[in-house]
Design a protein around this motif. Sequence first.
Motif, PDB file in Angstrom:
ATOM      1  N   SER A   3       4.260  -8.143  -7.424  1.00  0.00           N
ATOM      2  CA  SER A   3       3.853  -7.438  -6.206  1.00  0.00           C
ATOM      3  C   SER A   3       2.402  -6.969  -6.319  1.00  0.00           C
ATOM      4  O   SER A   3       1.852  -6.864  -7.413  1.00  0.00           O
ATOM      5  CB  SER A   3       4.756  -6.222  -5.998  1.00  0.00           C
ATOM      6  OG  SER A   3       4.490  -5.264  -7.000  1.00  0.00           O
ATOM      7  N   VAL A   4       1.814  -6.686  -5.169  1.00  0.00           N
ATOM      8  CA  VAL A   4       0.452  -6.152  -5.136  1.00  0.00           C
ATOM      9  C   VAL A   4       0.397  -4.841  -5.926  1.00  0.00           C
ATOM     10  O   VAL A   4      -0.544  -4.595  -6.687  1.00  0.00           O
ATOM     11  CB  VAL A   4      -0.005  -5.926  -3.675  1.00  0.00           C
ATOM     12  CG1 VAL A   4      -1.287  -5.118  -3.628  1.00  0.00           C
ATOM     13  CG2 VAL A   4      -0.214  -7.263  -2.967  1.00  0.00           C
ATOM     14  N   GLU A   5       1.427  -3.995  -5.771  1.00  0.00           N
ATOM     15  CA  GLU A   5       1.462  -2.702  -6.461  1.00  0.00           C
ATOM     16  C   GLU A   5       1.427  -2.879  -7.974  1.00  0.00           C
ATOM     17  O   GLU A   5       0.695  -2.186  -8.694  1.00  0.00           O
ATOM     18  CB  GLU A   5       2.720  -1.922  -6.061  1.00  0.00           C
ATOM     19  CG  GLU A   5       2.487  -0.932  -4.944  1.00  0.00           C
ATOM     20  CD  GLU A   5       1.188  -0.140  -5.115  1.00  0.00           C
ATOM     21  OE1 GLU A   5       0.903   0.328  -6.237  1.00  0.00           O
ATOM     22  OE2 GLU A   5       0.436   0.007  -4.126  1.00  0.00           O
ATOM     23  N   LYS A   6       2.232  -3.821  -8.461  1.00  0.00           N
ATOM     24  CA  LYS A   6       2.285  -4.098  -9.905  1.00  0.00           C
ATOM     25  C   LYS A   6       0.922  -4.600 -10.396  1.00  0.00           C
ATOM     26  O   LYS A   6       0.410  -4.169 -11.435  1.00  0.00           O
ATOM     27  CB  LYS A   6       3.382  -5.152 -10.164  1.00  0.00           C
ATOM     28  CG  LYS A   6       3.491  -5.627 -11.598  1.00  0.00           C
ATOM     29  CD  LYS A   6       4.041  -4.539 -12.511  1.00  0.00           C
ATOM     30  CE  LYS A   6       3.938  -4.976 -13.968  1.00  0.00           C
ATOM     31  NZ  LYS A   6       3.948  -3.835 -14.893  1.00  0.00           N
ATOM     32  N   ALA A   8      -1.985  -4.072  -9.039  1.00  0.00           N
ATOM     33  CA  ALA A   8      -2.957  -2.972  -8.974  1.00  0.00           C
ATOM     34  C   ALA A   8      -2.795  -2.047 -10.180  1.00  0.00           C
ATOM     35  O   ALA A   8      -3.776  -1.545 -10.741  1.00  0.00           O
ATOM     36  CB  ALA A   8      -2.767  -2.188  -7.671  1.00  0.00           C
ATOM     37  N   GLU A   9      -1.552  -1.838 -10.573  1.00  0.00           N
ATOM     38  CA  GLU A   9      -1.274  -0.987 -11.736  1.00  0.00           C
ATOM     39  C   GLU A   9      -1.870  -1.601 -13.011  1.00  0.00           C
ATOM     40  O   GLU A   9      -2.469  -0.900 -13.837  1.00  0.00           O
ATOM     41  CB  GLU A   9       0.250  -0.891 -11.871  1.00  0.00           C
ATOM     42  CG  GLU A   9       0.778   0.227 -12.715  1.00  0.00           C
ATOM     43  CD  GLU A   9       2.308   0.099 -12.802  1.00  0.00           C
ATOM     44  OE1 GLU A   9       2.959   0.085 -11.728  1.00  0.00           O
ATOM     45  OE2 GLU A   9       2.817  -0.012 -13.927  1.00  0.00           O
ATOM     46  N   ARG A  12      -5.620  -1.079 -12.881  1.00  0.00           N
ATOM     47  CA  ARG A  12      -5.974   0.326 -13.189  1.00  0.00           C
ATOM     48  C   ARG A  12      -5.806   0.615 -14.672  1.00  0.00           C
ATOM     49  O   ARG A  12      -6.509   1.440 -15.240  1.00  0.00           O
ATOM     50  CB  ARG A  12      -5.107   1.290 -12.370  1.00  0.00           C
ATOM     51  CG  ARG A  12      -5.541   1.432 -10.920  1.00  0.00           C
ATOM     52  CD  ARG A  12      -4.894   2.664 -10.280  1.00  0.00           C
ATOM     53  NE  ARG A  12      -3.446   2.595 -10.325  1.00  0.00           N
ATOM     54  CZ  ARG A  12      -2.673   2.087  -9.371  1.00  0.00           C
ATOM     55  NH1 ARG A  12      -3.230   1.612  -8.265  1.00  0.00           N
ATOM     56  NH2 ARG A  12      -1.369   2.051  -9.491  1.00  0.00           N
ATOM     57  N   ALA A 119      -5.576  -6.140  -0.006  1.00  0.00           N
ATOM     58  CA  ALA A 119      -4.528  -5.171  -0.343  1.00  0.00           C
ATOM     59  C   ALA A 119      -4.627  -4.767  -1.812  1.00  0.00           C
ATOM     60  O   ALA A 119      -4.451  -3.589  -2.161  1.00  0.00           O
ATOM     61  CB  ALA A 119      -3.154  -5.779  -0.055  1.00  0.00           C
ATOM     62  N   LEU A 120      -4.936  -5.714  -2.670  1.00  0.00           N
ATOM     63  CA  LEU A 120      -5.085  -5.416  -4.099  1.00  0.00           C
ATOM     64  C   LEU A 120      -6.260  -4.464  -4.335  1.00  0.00           C
ATOM     65  O   LEU A 120      -6.154  -3.500  -5.101  1.00  0.00           O
ATOM     66  CB  LEU A 120      -5.286  -6.727  -4.886  1.00  0.00           C
ATOM     67  CG  LEU A 120      -5.516  -6.592  -6.390  1.00  0.00           C
ATOM     68  CD1 LEU A 120      -4.282  -6.011  -7.086  1.00  0.00           C
ATOM     69  CD2 LEU A 120      -5.879  -7.946  -7.023  1.00  0.00           C
ATOM     70  N   GLU A 122      -7.539  -2.321  -2.228  1.00  0.00           N
ATOM     71  CA  GLU A 122      -7.164  -0.999  -1.711  1.00  0.00           C
ATOM     72  C   GLU A 122      -6.250  -0.277  -2.695  1.00  0.00           C
ATOM     73  O   GLU A 122      -6.445   0.891  -3.025  1.00  0.00           O
ATOM     74  CB  GLU A 122      -6.455  -1.136  -0.359  1.00  0.00           C
ATOM     75  CG  GLU A 122      -7.367  -1.515   0.801  1.00  0.00           C
ATOM     76  CD  GLU A 122      -8.437  -0.461   1.068  1.00  0.00           C
ATOM     77  OE1 GLU A 122      -8.185   0.737   0.825  1.00  0.00           O
ATOM     78  OE2 GLU A 122      -9.540  -0.844   1.518  1.00  0.00           O
ATOM     79  N   ALA A 123      -5.233  -1.005  -3.185  1.00  0.00           N
ATOM     80  CA  ALA A 123      -4.237  -0.383  -4.059  1.00  0.00           C
ATOM     81  C   ALA A 123      -4.825  -0.036  -5.425  1.00  0.00           C
ATOM     82  O   ALA A 123      -4.468   0.988  -6.017  1.00  0.00           O
ATOM     83  CB  ALA A 123      -3.037  -1.317  -4.224  1.00  0.00           C
TER      84      ALA A 123
END
Length: 318
Positions: A3-6, A8-9, A12, A119-120, A122-123
Amino acid sequence: MVSVEKAAEIIRGGGVVAFPTETVYGLGANALDPVAVARIFALKARPAFDPLIVHVSSLSGMLPLIKGPVPALAIALAERFWPGPLTMVLDKSDATPDIVTAGLKRVGIRAPRHPLALALLEAAGCPIAAPSANKFGRVSPTTAQHVRRQLPELECVLDGGPCQVGIESTVVALHDDGFELLRPGFVTPEQLLEVAPQSGRNTAADLVSPGLLLSHYSPEKPVYIEGEAQLRADTDRGVYLSFSGKAPEGYARVEYLSRDSDLTEAAANLFGALHRLEESAEAFMVVEALPERGLGVAIMDRLRKAAYRYQQNDPQTH
Ligand code: TXA
Ligand code: MG
């Protein structure tokens, strides 16, 4: 499926992820973290003297990366071409790590148009430095499968399907008197000239940038441009890559960049055809030459680099 969230994590946390852009897939890390950026160089086996493009989600995302305010020329070009396949090279800020720019005083920045890339960004909440997600000198990836084949050790590949544009961004350096073309790409010089004049300055000649070397985008098998190389007799072992729809007899297979000389379609199909050649049973590829106007300039640039090693009529290199 990542996922995009994963993704992005991971960014980071100082890691590296592959992600789709509208041009080609990128191999990204936090641009402000030199250790994370060093991982990109290691994964790609990229020489340290080749600068990376930094991806941002908007014009204001440039501010921490460049020295001073955004120049008027950059604003005008961004209004017309961003988000999209145009990279602008500007004086860098102290916050931009030297490893990103390979020690150069200027940094290349672009806002990609792909929704997953945006999206990446941004996240993740940071600018993302990313070269094309291929091993150094090899063919750029336009699908997640291309990335996995060249970089099997990579854990995170965001899959956004095939890239729509299919050829890399145009790279321009911005000067007081206009733009200087450093690498031809999807945005043509004609389109740029509608917005800004061409600079009289010429720094490209001094640039140590393997992206501009003659031999690049090299598939593992020979590529010959029709009319520019001596053609081989064993056509039954070769693929013919057609642009106009022409399909000469005798080849093992004919593939089409386009069936009716459409340059945009040809750009989108170009790297996929080179990847398929590598995976296929055929021994080599002959490409129909394209007209060198508009987008044809960038496509022929990539094809000549892919073919460079095999244009010399040197049997040692075949
Ligand atoms: O479409 C693209 O531009 C893709 C996607 C992922 O954004 N990226 C890409 O990156 O093609 P890469 O690393 O394969 O090619 C970037 C090229 C470098 O080889 C260099 O020629 C130029 O961009 N470049 C980057 N930063 C520069 C700088 N500070 N000065 C001069 N040239 C620079
Ligand atoms: Mg590249």
